[in-house]
Design a protein around this motif. Structure first.
Motif, PDB file in Angstrom:
ATOM      1  N   THR A   1      46.540  24.266  30.519  1.00  0.00           N
ATOM      2  CA  THR A   1      47.440  23.847  31.412  1.00  0.00           C
ATOM      3  C   THR A   1      47.703  24.986  31.697  1.00  0.00           C
ATOM      4  O   THR A   1      49.357  24.905  31.858  1.00  0.00           O
ATOM      5  N   SER A   2      48.413  25.751  30.773  1.00  0.00           N
ATOM      6  CA  SER A   2      48.299  27.683  32.002  1.00  0.00           C
ATOM      7  C   SER A   2      48.732  27.811  33.088  1.00  0.00           C
ATOM      8  O   SER A   2      47.596  27.307  33.320  1.00  0.00           O
ATOM      9  N   LYS A   3      49.435  28.541  33.070  1.00  0.00           N
ATOM     10  CA  LYS A   3      49.525  28.744  34.427  1.00  0.00           C
ATOM     11  C   LYS A   3      48.506  29.781  34.690  1.00  0.00           C
ATOM     12  O   LYS A   3      48.485  30.895  33.292  1.00  0.00           O
TER      13      LYS A   3
ATOM     14  N   LEU B   1      46.784  33.783  36.772  1.00  0.00           N
ATOM     15  CA  LEU B   1      46.734  34.938  37.906  1.00  0.00           C
ATOM     16  C   LEU B   1      45.723  35.048  38.662  1.00  0.00           C
ATOM     17  O   LEU B   1      45.769  35.620  40.221  1.00  0.00           O
ATOM     18  N   VAL B   2      44.605  34.226  38.074  1.00  0.00           N
ATOM     19  CA  VAL B   2      43.797  34.231  39.475  1.00  0.00           C
ATOM     20  C   VAL B   2      43.623  33.064  39.726  1.00  0.00           C
ATOM     21  O   VAL B   2      42.804  32.207  38.914  1.00  0.00           O
ATOM     22  N   PRO B   3      42.656  32.914  40.834  1.00  0.00           N
ATOM     23  CA  PRO B   3      42.275  31.161  41.057  1.00  0.00           C
ATOM     24  C   PRO B   3      40.863  30.901  40.830  1.00  0.00           C
ATOM     25  O   PRO B   3      40.237  32.003  40.252  1.00  0.00           O
ATOM     26  N   LEU B   4      40.606  29.812  40.631  1.00  0.00           N
ATOM     27  CA  LEU B   4      39.609  29.827  40.474  1.00  0.00           C
ATOM     28  C   LEU B   4      38.554  29.781  40.414  1.00  0.00           C
ATOM     29  O   LEU B   4      37.338  30.322  40.153  1.00  0.00           O
ATOM     30  N   PRO B   5      37.974  30.113  42.340  1.00  0.00           N
ATOM     31  CA  PRO B   5      37.140  30.066  42.907  1.00  0.00           C
ATOM     32  C   PRO B   5      36.688  32.195  42.870  1.00  0.00           C
ATOM     33  O   PRO B   5      35.547  31.960  42.717  1.00  0.00           O
ATOM     34  N   VAL B   6      37.724  32.616  42.722  1.00  0.00           N
ATOM     35  CA  VAL B   6      37.774  34.246  42.423  1.00  0.00           C
ATOM     36  C   VAL B   6      36.550  34.286  41.094  1.00  0.00           C
ATOM     37  O   VAL B   6      35.791  35.192  41.109  1.00  0.00           O
ATOM     38  N   VAL B   7      37.039  33.625  40.234  1.00  0.00           N
ATOM     39  CA  VAL B   7      36.786  33.836  38.783  1.00  0.00           C
ATOM     40  C   VAL B   7      35.424  33.244  38.734  1.00  0.00           C
ATOM     41  O   VAL B   7      34.386  33.359  38.415  1.00  0.00           O
ATOM     42  N   LEU B   8      35.216  32.156  39.591  1.00  0.00           N
ATOM     43  CA  LEU B   8      33.396  31.351  39.456  1.00  0.00           C
ATOM     44  C   LEU B   8      32.332  32.526  40.210  1.00  0.00           C
ATOM     45  O   LEU B   8      31.378  32.414  39.516  1.00  0.00           O
ATOM     46  N   VAL B   9      33.141  33.240  41.237  1.00  0.00           N
ATOM     47  CA  VAL B   9      32.589  34.233  41.795  1.00  0.00           C
ATOM     48  C   VAL B   9      32.257  35.425  41.781  1.00  0.00           C
ATOM     49  O   VAL B   9      30.944  35.942  41.059  1.00  0.00           O
ATOM     50  N   GLY B  10      33.375  35.918  40.753  1.00  0.00           N
ATOM     51  CA  GLY B  10      33.236  36.972  39.959  1.00  0.00           C
ATOM     52  C   GLY B  10      32.003  36.713  38.504  1.00  0.00           C
ATOM     53  O   GLY B  10      31.000  37.222  38.469  1.00  0.00           O
ATOM     54  N   GLY B  11      32.502  35.853  38.037  1.00  0.00           N
ATOM     55  CA  GLY B  11      31.671  35.839  36.582  1.00  0.00           C
ATOM     56  C   GLY B  11      29.874  35.425  37.690  1.00  0.00           C
ATOM     57  O   GLY B  11      29.321  36.120  36.455  1.00  0.00           O
TER      58      GLY B  11
END
Length: 112
Positions: A35-37, A39-49
């Motif tokens: 539930t916490s906000k 700073l990094v959008p999910l697509p950026v996290v998935l591509v970076g990961g």
């Protein structure tokens, strides 16, 4: 004073309060992550990961070529892997095979 099992385990395996208590504790433990906000959008996290995992775990040296040694007839193997028998195995159940393959209409005079 009770020794041994915790109170939730002493209530019995069929008690709904034990399951409810576990779910409450699980939600409390994971609520902040869900539930916490951020700073990094999910697509950026998935591509970076994905890029990081590919860099550290995937190399061209470890590429799978799919070679094997067998004493079986090579023509029979080639026929099996190009035939309906393999599709029946991959489908895992006759219902799935019939669902997709009943729509196929072979054309006379074409190779294959």
């Amino acid at each position: 004073v009770h020794m041994g099992l915790p109170s939730s385990a002493r209530q019995g395996a069929t008690s709904s309060s034990a399951a409810h208590s576990f779910m409450d504790r699980f939600w409390l433990a994971t609520r902040r992550l869900l539930t916490s906000k951020v700073l990094v959008p999910l697509p950026v996290v998935l591509v970076g990961g994905n890029i990081c995992l590919q860099h550290f775990l995937g190399t061209q040296d470890e590429f799978f070529h799919g070679k094997f040694t067998t004493d079986k007839d090579t023509e029979a193997l080639a026929e099996f892997y190009q035939a309906e028998d393999l599709l029946r195995i991959v489908a895992m159940h006759p219902i799935f095979f019939n669902l997709f393959m009943n729509k196929v209409e072979p054309v006379e005079g074409q190779p294959g």
